[in-house]
Design a protein around this motif. Sequence first.
Motif, PDB file in Angstrom:
ATOM      1  N   LEU A 200      36.411  35.767  43.070  1.00 24.14           N
ATOM      2  CA  LEU A 200      35.766  35.913  44.360  1.00 24.14           C
ATOM      3  C   LEU A 200      35.045  37.242  44.457  1.00 24.14           C
ATOM      4  O   LEU A 200      33.939  37.329  44.971  1.00 24.14           O
ATOM      5  CB  LEU A 200      36.817  35.768  45.438  1.00 24.14           C
ATOM      6  N   ASP A 201      35.658  38.271  43.902  1.00 21.01           N
ATOM      7  CA  ASP A 201      35.009  39.574  44.042  1.00 21.01           C
ATOM      8  C   ASP A 201      33.751  39.658  43.183  1.00 21.01           C
ATOM      9  O   ASP A 201      32.824  40.385  43.493  1.00 21.01           O
ATOM     10  CB  ASP A 201      35.968  40.714  43.718  1.00 21.01           C
ATOM     11  N   LEU A 305      36.896  36.594  50.572  1.00 18.65           N
ATOM     12  CA  LEU A 305      36.445  35.271  50.140  1.00 18.65           C
ATOM     13  C   LEU A 305      37.630  34.406  49.740  1.00 18.65           C
ATOM     14  O   LEU A 305      37.608  33.198  49.871  1.00 18.65           O
ATOM     15  CB  LEU A 305      35.477  35.416  48.974  1.00 18.65           C
ATOM     16  N   ASP A 306      38.674  35.064  49.250  1.00 21.67           N
ATOM     17  CA  ASP A 306      39.907  34.358  48.930  1.00 21.67           C
ATOM     18  C   ASP A 306      40.406  33.570  50.128  1.00 21.67           C
ATOM     19  O   ASP A 306      40.762  32.397  50.031  1.00 21.67           O
ATOM     20  CB  ASP A 306      40.976  35.399  48.563  1.00 21.67           C
ATOM     21  N   ALA A 319      42.707  32.272  41.048  1.00 25.68           N
ATOM     22  CA  ALA A 319      42.274  33.510  40.409  1.00 25.68           C
ATOM     23  C   ALA A 319      43.396  34.516  40.475  1.00 25.68           C
ATOM     24  O   ALA A 319      43.218  35.675  40.747  1.00 25.68           O
ATOM     25  CB  ALA A 319      41.022  34.046  41.079  1.00 25.68           C
ATOM     26  N   ALA A 320      44.593  34.003  40.223  1.00 23.78           N
ATOM     27  CA  ALA A 320      45.774  34.840  40.400  1.00 23.78           C
ATOM     28  C   ALA A 320      45.839  35.976  39.394  1.00 23.78           C
ATOM     29  O   ALA A 320      46.537  36.948  39.593  1.00 23.78           O
ATOM     30  CB  ALA A 320      47.027  33.982  40.288  1.00 23.78           C
ATOM     31  N   THR A 326      41.268  45.981  41.931  1.00 25.43           N
ATOM     32  CA  THR A 326      39.803  45.903  42.005  1.00 25.43           C
ATOM     33  C   THR A 326      39.482  45.612  43.462  1.00 25.43           C
ATOM     34  O   THR A 326      39.149  44.505  43.833  1.00 25.43           O
ATOM     35  CB  THR A 326      39.272  44.769  41.129  1.00 25.43           C
ATOM     36  N   ASP A 327      39.597  46.642  44.267  1.00 23.54           N
ATOM     37  CA  ASP A 327      39.672  46.401  45.699  1.00 23.54           C
ATOM     38  C   ASP A 327      38.304  46.223  46.324  1.00 23.54           C
ATOM     39  O   ASP A 327      37.573  47.171  46.545  1.00 23.54           O
ATOM     40  CB  ASP A 327      40.415  47.546  46.374  1.00 23.54           C
ATOM     41  N   THR A 328      37.953  44.991  46.567  1.00 22.39           N
ATOM     42  CA  THR A 328      36.669  44.727  47.190  1.00 22.39           C
ATOM     43  C   THR A 328      36.883  43.954  48.468  1.00 22.39           C
ATOM     44  O   THR A 328      36.054  43.176  48.872  1.00 22.39           O
ATOM     45  CB  THR A 328      35.769  43.912  46.258  1.00 22.39           C
ATOM     46  N   ARG A 329      38.060  44.138  49.041  1.00 21.14           N
ATOM     47  CA  ARG A 329      38.281  43.440  50.301  1.00 21.14           C
ATOM     48  C   ARG A 329      37.376  44.056  51.367  1.00 21.14           C
ATOM     49  O   ARG A 329      37.228  45.260  51.460  1.00 21.14           O
ATOM     50  CB  ARG A 329      39.750  43.525  50.712  1.00 21.14           C
ATOM     51  N   GLY A 330      36.773  43.179  52.137  1.00 25.68           N
ATOM     52  CA  GLY A 330      35.735  43.504  53.123  1.00 25.68           C
ATOM     53  C   GLY A 330      35.718  44.925  53.670  1.00 25.68           C
ATOM     54  O   GLY A 330      36.134  45.862  53.032  1.00 25.68           O
TER      55      GLY A 330
END
Lengths: 339, 284
Positions: A200-201, A305-306, A319-320, A326-330
């Motif tokens: 997702l990222d 997106l997850d 995508a576990a 890899t922190d791309t949370r919003g």
Amino acid sequence: MSHDTSAPTIEAVGLRKRFGEVEALAGLDLVAEPGRVLAVLGPNGAGKTTFVRTLATLVRPDAGELRVAGVDALRHPERVRRAIGLAGQYAAVEQAMTGRENLRMVARLFGHDRRRARAVADAVIERLGLAEAGDRLVRTYSGGMRRRLDLGASLVGAPRLLLLDEPTTGLDPRSRNELWDAIRALVATGTDVLLTTQYLDEADQLAHRIVIVDHGRVIADGTPGELKSLAGRDVVEVRARRADDLPALAAALAPLGAGEPRTDTATSRVAVPVETGRAAVAAAVRVLDDIDVEVDDIGLRRPTLDEVFLTLTGRPAEAADEPAETDTRGEQDELVASR
Amino acid sequence: MSTTTVPTTVTAVATAPAAAIEPPAGPPGPVATALTVAGRSVRRFVRTPQLLVVSTTTGAMFLLLFRYVFGGAVETGGIAYVDFLVPGYLVTSVLFTGSEAATGVAEDMEQGVTDRFRSLPVSRAAVVVGRVLAEWLLLTLGLVVTAAIGVAVGFRPDGTALEVAAAFGLCSLFGFAALWLFALIGLTAGNVQAAQGMSLMVFPLSFVSSAYVPVDSMPGWLQAVAEHQPVTVVTDAVRSLALGDPAAAGLDGSTAGSVGLALAWTAGLVAVFAPLAVQRYRRP
């Protein structure tokens, strides 16, 4: 050979493909405008690879229409092949040849004469940052270098549309970042890109537009931001100091949420979707005062997106193996820092 | 040495400023395609020492085994076993070499190389032809090595230079025909293990023939099989040419007749398997 450059890069209408019992494409519709990076996102078996193979004229659909770079792909697959470059899930490069030799070979097969093939191979290898390793046999390359070379092989024909099927699957984070950089640089030169990914990222990082595919069909379509707001609400996320406390934490937060809280044991976080944003954070703080759980962090953020995927399909994207670091949370809206 | 603009916002991209690549004028012709594909196979072989060493030593090892271990127990009429063996050994060696080609083709399918080639604007038939021609060249070089080992262990062909050359040429041509079969096997198998499994048919084909022992030493029902399969037909012709005497090769007819039959088999194999292999490769 002239392609209509204003035509959509891809026009797929009702594509269907069945392999025995499995319906890999179940009426897939998609139009891709030129000048954008399109990510096709979905779990294993969603039909992503079949779709890419269909675009690359490697699979003939059972039904539907497909135009690639303005060319009818079912009637004139040989003309489509002049307009595309394909880099698959594997590094399809010859290990017993050097990087340069590999690129020259593919350049010749795209139709460059010997001299041009040499020049093009040199230019591409330079562009991918492989110039120093260019005269070494590929069997001495790392996995990431092979993938980059494979990407290069799909470029030497100056394709209008680049098809990347899970380009970073199996790469370590550093190699993945290098490949992302290479892809971004390509996009800057005006090549249209369609990439498939389970990550997702990755879609979030690279694409202007994301299409989510499940069971051979497009189930969502939009910019990364639009898709995130599809999940519709904000998320309150709380990180426990001790993983043992996670069940208690989830139970305490459940009444606040507009949906089930989700526990991620790997990162010791509980995330709960909420309707009311900041008010929900304040409520969460009050709830946490009443229970005996040590908390490191409380935050309000947009859904990842997850979570969009979970909302759309009712099951998580597979995508576990994706490291949460890899922190791309919003937009991480840190209202309350540690207590 | 001062630059006026420093693009600080751009993430570190390990790439040079990209000059646009001119697209090629048009797709390559079939000859250029076949040669390019062939060049890859030849390089791959030459630069993979394991392949060279393994194929040469296994070839030599089995020749030595037959010559010195089994050979003493095999009754071959008036001629020395080594003279009986080496022509047959050369003919069957092309099958073993060919089965490695099947593995190579399957490996390409497994590793996405075939997908890459199929996605390029080339004649797919030319890709297959180029591959088979390269394998044929390598197979023929392998025959030279095997023949030299044969001579080293005592093989002395009695045929004229022309007959001996023709015998060698026939081995090579039979190899060409076999390669089409093995290309088809590799493409059909799609992965290395399946290709290796399917290539096991090389063993009955080689052993149930006149290559290593006279067919009349086998039980009657097996003789019927052995006598009517291509390995026997080609072996008889090669042996007859190399020894310069059809009778020494255990043949009733003439050398020319057996060569004609061998060529017919070879042509027939190509006529059947080449179109099938090309068809298989083109199929989307």
